[in-house]
Design a protein around this motif. Structure first.
Motif, short mmCIF file in Angstrom:
data_model
loop_
_atom_site.label_atom_id
_atom_site.label_comp_id
_atom_site.label_asym_id
_atom_site.label_seq_id
_atom_site.Cartn_x
_atom_site.Cartn_y
_atom_site.Cartn_z
N VAL A 1 -33.47 -36.10 7.12
CA VAL A 1 -32.56 -36.65 6.13
C VAL A 1 -31.29 -35.81 6.05
CG1 VAL A 1 -34.50 -37.56 4.78
CG2 VAL A 1 -33.49 -35.35 4.16
N ARG A 2 -30.24 -36.45 5.56
CA ARG A 2 -28.96 -35.77 5.33
C ARG A 2 -28.80 -35.55 3.83
NH1 ARG A 2 -28.74 -38.65 9.64
NH2 ARG A 2 -28.75 -40.60 8.45
N ALA A 3 -28.48 -34.34 3.46
CA ALA A 3 -28.41 -33.97 2.03
C ALA A 3 -27.19 -33.10 1.79
CB ALA A 3 -29.68 -33.26 1.59
N MET A 4 -26.61 -33.28 0.60
CA MET A 4 -25.44 -32.48 0.20
C MET A 4 -25.66 -31.98 -1.22
SD MET A 4 -21.54 -33.74 -0.65
CE MET A 4 -21.04 -34.16 1.00
N ILE A 5 -25.39 -30.69 -1.44
CA ILE A 5 -25.37 -30.14 -2.79
C ILE A 5 -23.99 -29.56 -3.07
CG2 ILE A 5 -27.85 -29.72 -2.88
CD1 ILE A 5 -27.24 -26.74 -2.35
N VAL A 6 -23.61 -29.58 -4.34
CA VAL A 6 -22.25 -29.19 -4.75
C VAL A 6 -22.35 -28.21 -5.91
CG1 VAL A 6 -20.05 -30.05 -5.63
CG2 VAL A 6 -21.35 -31.43 -4.00
N MET A 7 -21.59 -27.13 -5.86
CA MET A 7 -21.60 -26.12 -6.93
C MET A 7 -20.28 -25.35 -6.92
SD MET A 7 -24.27 -23.47 -5.09
CE MET A 7 -25.37 -24.81 -4.65
N LYS A 8 -19.94 -24.74 -8.05
CA LYS A 8 -18.74 -23.92 -8.07
C LYS A 8 -19.05 -22.55 -7.47
CE LYS A 8 -16.73 -22.11 -11.53
NZ LYS A 8 -15.90 -22.07 -12.73
N SER A 9 -18.01 -21.79 -7.20
CA SER A 9 -18.14 -20.54 -6.44
C SER A 9 -19.15 -19.58 -7.04
CB SER A 9 -16.77 -19.87 -6.32
OG SER A 9 -16.22 -19.62 -7.61
N VAL A 10 -19.11 -19.36 -8.37
CA VAL A 10 -20.03 -18.40 -8.95
C VAL A 10 -21.47 -18.91 -8.90
CG1 VAL A 10 -18.37 -17.21 -10.42
CG2 VAL A 10 -19.46 -19.29 -11.25
N GLY A 11 -21.63 -20.22 -8.81
CA GLY A 11 -22.97 -20.78 -8.66
C GLY A 11 -23.57 -20.46 -7.31
N VAL A 12 -22.71 -20.22 -6.30
CA VAL A 12 -23.21 -19.85 -4.98
C VAL A 12 -23.96 -18.53 -5.07
CG1 VAL A 12 -22.60 -19.46 -2.56
CG2 VAL A 12 -21.26 -21.06 -3.94
N HIS A 13 -23.49 -17.62 -5.94
CA HIS A 13 -24.19 -16.35 -6.13
C HIS A 13 -25.58 -16.60 -6.70
CE1 HIS A 13 -19.88 -14.61 -6.86
NE2 HIS A 13 -20.05 -15.06 -5.63
N VAL A 14 -25.67 -17.52 -7.64
CA VAL A 14 -26.97 -17.86 -8.23
C VAL A 14 -27.91 -18.41 -7.16
CG1 VAL A 14 -28.13 -19.33 -9.94
CG2 VAL A 14 -25.89 -18.34 -10.46
N ALA A 15 -27.36 -19.17 -6.22
CA ALA A 15 -28.17 -19.86 -5.21
C ALA A 15 -28.43 -19.03 -3.97
CB ALA A 15 -27.46 -21.16 -4.81
N ALA A 16 -27.87 -17.82 -3.88
CA ALA A 16 -27.85 -17.07 -2.62
C ALA A 16 -29.22 -16.87 -1.99
CB ALA A 16 -27.15 -15.73 -2.82
N ASP A 17 -30.23 -16.53 -2.78
CA ASP A 17 -31.56 -16.28 -2.24
C ASP A 17 -32.10 -17.53 -1.54
OD1 ASP A 17 -33.99 -15.12 -1.65
OD2 ASP A 17 -34.80 -15.32 -3.67
N ALA A 18 -32.03 -18.65 -2.24
CA ALA A 18 -32.53 -19.90 -1.66
C ALA A 18 -31.69 -20.35 -0.47
CB ALA A 18 -32.57 -20.99 -2.73
N LEU A 19 -30.39 -20.10 -0.53
CA LEU A 19 -29.52 -20.48 0.59
C LEU A 19 -29.83 -19.65 1.83
CD1 LEU A 19 -26.06 -20.95 -1.17
CD2 LEU A 19 -27.48 -22.75 -0.18
N ALA A 20 -30.09 -18.36 1.63
CA ALA A 20 -30.39 -17.49 2.76
C ALA A 20 -31.65 -17.96 3.49
CB ALA A 20 -30.56 -16.05 2.28
N LEU A 21 -32.71 -18.22 2.74
CA LEU A 21 -33.96 -18.69 3.34
C LEU A 21 -33.80 -20.07 3.95
CD1 LEU A 21 -36.63 -17.46 0.78
CD2 LEU A 21 -36.59 -16.95 3.22
N GLY A 22 -33.12 -20.95 3.21
CA GLY A 22 -32.95 -22.31 3.70
C GLY A 22 -32.16 -22.36 4.99
N ASN A 23 -31.11 -21.53 5.08
CA ASN A 23 -30.30 -21.53 6.29
C ASN A 23 -31.07 -20.95 7.47
OD1 ASN A 23 -27.60 -21.86 7.59
ND2 ASN A 23 -27.77 -19.64 7.81
N LEU A 24 -31.87 -19.91 7.24
CA LEU A 24 -32.69 -19.36 8.32
C LEU A 24 -33.69 -20.40 8.81
CD1 LEU A 24 -33.58 -15.66 7.38
CD2 LEU A 24 -32.40 -16.46 9.43
#
Length: 896
Positions: free
Chosen positions: A89-112
């Motif tokens: 599936v194709r998925a998109m999530i949207v957040m402001k810049s400081v929210g990226v800091h909140v999401a960093a742990d999940a983004l790191a694992l998800g990207n790996l």
């Protein structure tokens, strides 16, 4: 720009339409090959409008089984994105810049773990280079690189839409997430784009697939050592794949190639920095003289493209907003090539520093076409002196002189327009009481007589939401530090245990569900001595009234369980005794007594101030009134707040306590008095409840028939159609005002009108803190001859100044600002001379004089096209309210 609630634009399968940048993210997702399955994220400026578009399109999304959600926070959105890639599936999530800091742990694992080969994952970062409404300077490119996420940067409205599909393709091909940078000038801006047909996914919420779990690659999907470093070793090849795919998709390209001749300069740019560069070179008349390497993929940088550019120029100049992100990567590439020798060994690299002592591209805050003209003009004159013609040199100097002229205007001191709580904001009841209590608690006599103890200095820890406006007058004593969203209670741990102060944290209901409940839980666990005041207004008000988990519907209007803040806190507390009380903040006497007892009690205490957001309340009330008018032909009764000027002593106590923009100063036969402004006041009664003065009174106007209209006195039928002037190559308009004056609506009208005339349109309707009674500046460009320009008006290049507020209109002349649009020979002006006081002005701390500002604007705009009237007063007299001034001013400008 005001939301354009016409779904037809989103259904366009060809031709041109006009969208905001946030809307284009949605339209891009709809147009993507194979469709988009999942849309989510968390709202925050500048990308909140993305979620408003989802609400607008709820029927379309429902019909096609597209899932759209608002996640409780950014980390949960990133985890959702990761989970989606177990499937094709194709998925998109949207957040402001400081929210990226909140999401960093999940983004790191998800990207790996990576994207599905037949899917695709996009994470949109909403960046604010100028820090207009973001608490920390944003440059999400660096955190994206830290997480090894390839970073894509669209440069204009067309690319915002089209790059969504390309990002999905890149994500699937290299099996990585695609980071997608959209800055506030792109998100809050927009313009004309060419549309393509929408596509919808075959697998959707109505047609689900059976997942064969034994087919899941656990080495990729369950990342714990040693599997983690197995995936890390694959990052190099995956990044190389991303570079190759970006080249194939045309994300990276060289524009204005030198055709074998080595030029003195070549440029590298990405994102909006690229279009600012092109705009600046065009204004100077040198566009096409030098090659430009445009990166759509700014991380990782393509070494082969750098080599191609280096072969065409002697010096590479990197133009980018904020820090030298691409410059660092390019420097590393060049160093390695020089070590190996070769044809590009002698190319020079500049960016944040220029040769010959010239100032380089700024590395703090954002860019602007005129800023680049100031920096690049002297560089071109110096480094390309033997290759540019006399005509080109004159063009550069002419542009520099235009900019220099905007620096010589003497405007004097203009009061700053601080943002504030909106009229009718429920937080004002709590804030005014807390200010009173803080002062009382510092009074030894009060504390001895009322509480039999010594004075207490209350300490307030900051948090994120509408109540962040506490940082501004008159509430500055209610925020002593700040750590971010949901973290006020956590900040308090740093002082708790070391001081005798009692601690207080304000928290919104949406913030509670985002992350604040964790801070409450920690405070209980650590036995912190702190009071949480949860301001429950039943909406995400700060970002545009998106739903929260506390209401019984979701972003698409579907019914959902309403979650209880009270029950959650009691559940967190377990068997511990934690005070949890829900209170109506309008019951001032009882509320004050409760606050005082609670503040002085030991341990964790939670008060929930339950009152609807003033904006949603007023909208609901106005809808009900309009329905009555349609039924009866008039409004049978309406309540107003009034100030009896025979009683008012102009002591300013009411404004000092409330800071309400619905208050104003008026001159009377008894001298200067306080008054309410019926066009701003929503008759919430907060000014009366504070008890500062007996002059406040409620007035109920009852009618038995419709009042006589004064509109016929205007003779509207006698107004001739203005003679249409010949369209030039470009027409640029700036609109200035105060949040709530309808600048977004006026901008929307101009944008739609230009589009209907067949012009290519670009616009910027800056939001952020402006919606909280701060200053607003919008820009509209009719690009009639389709020149390579942005929505940003260069200094001294506006054709029309539409000043709905005269103070903000005068601010466009301020040499220290970046809205220096005005030129005496070019700019026509239509200005409303009505005085809208700043909050500090209402409090009597500063003032300004409309007559002086009118003379200032007249002096620096075209005398033959200058019009200044108190248009608000005209609207109030004939139409019953000032809220129509924006549209009436468009009419004035249209006639002129």
């Amino acid at each position: 720009m005001a939301p354009m609630k016409t779904e037809r634009r989103f259904l366009a399968d060809g031709g041109t339409e006009v969208f905001t940048g946030n809307e284009l993210l949605v339209k891009g997702a709809l147009e993507a090959d194979g469709g988009t399955h999942l849309l989510g994220g968390y709202p925050g400026s500048p990308v909140s409008g993305f979620f408003d578009s989802l609400t607008t399109l709820k029927d379309l999304l429902h019909e096609n089984g597209v899932r759209a959600v608002i996640n409780n926070n950014e980390a949960l959105a990133a985890a959702m994105l990761n989970g989606s890639q177990t499937l094709p599936v194709r998925a998109m999530i949207v957040m402001k810049s400081v929210g990226v800091h909140v999401a960093a742990d999940a983004l790191a694992l998800g990207n790996l773990a990576g994207a599905h080969r037949e899917g695709g994952a996009i994470v949109v970062y909403g960046d604010d280079p100028w820090s207009d409404s973001t608490q920390v300077p944003s440059d999400s490119r660096y955190i994206s690189k830290h997480l090894f996420i390839p970073t894509i940067e669209p440069s204009n409205p067309q690319e915002i839409k089209d790059f969504v599909d390309l990002s999905y393709k890149l994500s699937a091909a290299c099996e990585l997430f695609a980071g997608y940078i959209i800055t506030n000038n792109l998100a809050d801006g927009g313009g004309t784009v060419v549309c393509k047909p929408n596509q919808f996914p075959k697998v959707n919420m109505d047609k689900r697939l059976d997942l064969v779990t034994r087919a899941i690659d656990l080495n990729k999907r369950v990342l714990l050592p040693p599997k983690t470093w197995w995936q890390e070793e694959a990052l190099g090849p995956r990044h190389k794949k991303a570079i190759a795919v970006a080249r194939e998709l045309g994300l990276n390209r060289i524009e204005y190639s030198s055709n074998g001749t080595r030029k003195p300069l070549g440029f590298v740019a990405a994102g909006l920095g690229h279009d600012y560069l092109v705009h600046a070179l065009h204004e100077m008349g040198v566009l096409g003289e030098f090659p430009i390497l445009k990166f759509g993929l700014s991380y990782p940088v393509d070494p082969a493209m750098i080599e191609q550019l280096a072969a065409q120029c002697e010096r590479i100049v990197v133009v980018e907003e904020r820090r030298g992100f691409m410059e660092e990567q390019i420097a590393e590439i060049l160093i390695r090539r020089r070590s190996a020798g070769g044809p590009i060994a002698n190319v020079e690299l500049f960016g944040k520093q220029f040769p010959h002592g010239l100032p380089g591209v700024p590395q703090t805050r954002g860019l602007h076409p005129s800023i680049l003209i100031e920096r690049l003009g002297p560089l071109i004159e110096t480094c390309a002196a033997t290759t540019i013609s006399t005509t080109v040199r004159e063009g550069i100097r002419r542009e520099l002189e235009t900019i220099a002229a905007t620096e010589t205007v003497e405007v004097g001191k203009l009061p700053f327009r601080y943002a504030s709580f909106c009229p009718g904001c429920p937080h004002r009841d709590t804030a005014s009481l807390c200010l009173e209590i803080k002062r009382s608690f510092m009074n030894p006599h009060y504390m001895a007589s009322h509480h039999s103890r010594s004075p207490v200095d209350l300490m307030f820890h900051g948090d994120t939401g509408c109540y962040t406006m506490l940082m501004f007058p008159p509430n500055t004593d209610l925020m002593h530090d700040y750590s971010g969203m949901g973290l006020g209670g956590g900040t308090g741990v740093g002082t708790d245990g070391f001081t005798t102060n009692k601690e207080v944290v304000f928290m919104g209901d949406s913030t509670f569900f985002h992350s604040g409940q964790i801070a409450v839980g920690q405070a209980i666990k650590l036995r912190q001595d702190i009071t949480f005041i949860i301001l429950d207004n039943s909406t995400t008000a700060m970002t545009g009234h998106q739903p929260t988990p506390g209401v019984d519907y979701d972003v698409l209007g579907d019914p959902t369980p309403a979650q209880s803040i009270d029950s959650i806190i009691r559940g967190i507390a377990g068997g511990d005794e934690v005070l949890v009380t829900r209170v109506d903040p309008e019951k001032r006497v009882e509320y004050r007594q409760l606050l005082e007892r609670t503040f002085l009690a030991d341990g964790v205490k939670v008060l929930i101030a339950d009152k609807e957001c003033g904006i949603t309340r007023t909208r609901r009330k106005r809808r009900e009134e309009r329905a009555l008018v349609r039924q009866k032909g008039f409004l049978p009764d309406r309540e107003y707040m009034n100030i009896n000027q025979e009683i008012c002593r102009f002591c300013l106590a009411c404004s000092e306590i409330t800071g309400c923009p619905g208050l104003r100063h008026v001159e009377t036969d008894y001298g200067r008095k306080m008054d309410t402004d019926p066009s701003w006041c929503v008759a919430d009664g907060s000014c009366q409840r504070v008890g500062a003065c007996d002059a406040f009174e409620r007035i109920l106007v009852k009618r038995k028939r419709s009042p006589k209209s004064r509109v016929p006195e205007l003779g509207l039928d006698e107004i001739p159609e203005p003679q249409k002037r010949r369209a030039g190559e470009l027409w640029r308009c700036c609109l200035t005002g105060v949040g709530g004056m309808g600048i977004g609506l006026a901008t929307s009208i101009l944008v739609r009108a230009g589009h209907k005339e067949g012009y290519e349109v670009a616009f910027l309707d800056r939001k952020g803190l402006a919606i909280r009674n701060g200053g607003v500046v919008s820009q509209v460009v009719f690009n009639i001859s389709r020149q390579p320009v942005t929505a940003i008006i260069p200094y001294g290049k506006a054709d029309l100044l539409l000043g709905v507020d005269i103070l903000e209109a005068a601010r466009t002349l301020d040499p220290t600002g970046r809205a220096r649009f005005i030129d005496p020979q070019k700019t026509a002006a239509v200005v409303n001379t009505d005085k809208i006081a700043t909050i500090s002005g209402v409090m009597g701390r500063e003032d300004y004089h409309p007559d002086r500002l009118e003379a200032l604007i007249r002096e620096h705009t075209r005398e033959d096209y200058f019009l200044a009237r108190n248009i608000s007063r005209i609207c109030e007299k004939y139409l019953g309210g000032k809220i129509y001034a924006n549209v009436m001013m468009l009419g004035y400008a249209f006639q002129r």
